[in-house]
Design an enzyme around this catalytic site. Structure first.
Site, mmCIF file in Angstrom:
data_model
loop_
_atom_site.group_PDB
_atom_site.id
_atom_site.type_symbol
_atom_site.label_atom_id
_atom_site.label_comp_id
_atom_site.label_asym_id
_atom_site.label_seq_id
_atom_site.Cartn_x
_atom_site.Cartn_y
_atom_site.Cartn_z
ATOM 1 C CB SER A 189 33.334 41.232 41.633
ATOM 2 O OG SER A 189 33.834 41.883 40.484
ATOM 3 C CE1 TYR B 260 38.090 39.807 43.340
ATOM 4 C CE2 TYR B 260 37.214 40.507 41.212
ATOM 5 C CZ TYR B 260 37.243 40.610 42.592
ATOM 6 O OH TYR B 260 36.424 41.517 43.226
#
Length: 257
Positions: free
Chosen positions: A154, A167
């Site tokens: 990501s 995250y």
């Protein structure tokens, strides 16, 4: 010392090869399964709770020999059993796509809201999980002699902006781990990360499509990223980036700029 390979390798053909995809029953994983199957691979669709989706996808993919397989990536014993099942069924694994992951939307400034259990779950799923999968499938991938692992990472790993602090940390850990593993698993296995920004899926609980569109509007290309856009990048990395390993590619519409 391993024998040197010749350059000018040309595109990597997927005909007759086996691709294992964790988190393969939906989102980026399912889109990657479609793209790799179209290129001739037999697909192992790893799933945790999405058995019905995985079975339907296996039946719908082009080609033949596709298999749904229970592969909860937080359970190392189950992953090893899945690798043994792939070896028994196919005798090989050439491509591994680590697409399974998790998150929880927690404002970065609300430190108390990020409880230990949530933090641990995100790190175990997004970092230890892919490591466990690579560890379990490494013997089959090495046997291929020319295998590739693609980790779905990501942009959050680069910017520190994402659904939660945990995250962001997990995806940064995934990218750094890929560098370490690329050093020790070459030349038989190359490892490439693909990092999108916001993707138009339901991956982030509670995130609306409008929120994804707002993110896309902030990027130079002003394009809403679909799961298939990421899957195309996965296919390109597998088939054409023959001399790329230990690095992560941004598929973010320029959002990092």
């Amino acid at each position: 010392m391993s024998e040197l390979k010749n350059g000018n390798l040309g595109p990597y053909s997927l005909d007759g090869r086996v691709a294992v995809i964790t988190g393969g029953s939906s989102g980026i994983g399912a889109a990657s399964a479609q793209r790799l199957a179209e290129l001739g691979a037999q697909i192992v669709i790893g799933y945790n709770t999405g058995r019905d989706r995985a079975e339907a996808l296996a039946a719908a993919l082009p080609g033949s020999g596709h298999m749904p397989l229970h592969m909860p990536i937080t359970d190392s014993a189950a992953i090893r059993a899945a690798a043994a099942e792939v070896e028994s069924r196919y005798g090989r694994a050439d491509v591994l796509v680590n697409s399974a992951g998790t998150t929880r939307a927690v404002p970065h400034g609300d430190l108390e809201a990020m409880d230990d259990a949530s933090f641990d779950s995100i790190l175990i799923t997004n970092v230890r999980g892919p490591f466990s999968v690579i560890r379990s499938f490494a013997p089959l991938l090495r046997r291929s002699g020319d295998a590739v692992v693609v980790n779905i990472s990501s942009l959050a790993a680069v910017t520190g902006l994402g659904s939660s602090v945990a995250y962001c940390a997990s995806k940064a850990g995934l990218d750094t781990m890929a560098m370490s593993l690329a050093r020790v698993l070459g030349p038989e296995i190359r490892i490439i990360g693909i990092s999108p920004a916001g993707v138009d899926t339901d991956f982030v609980p509670g995130r609306s499509r409008e929120a994804v569109m707002r993110q896309a509007a902030l990027s130079p290309l002003k394009t809403v990223c679909q799961a298939d856009d990421v899957a195309i990048a996965v296919a390109a990395a597998v088939t054409h980036l023959r001399l790329t390993t230990g690095t992560t590619l941004l598929v973010d519409g320029g959002r990092h700029l």
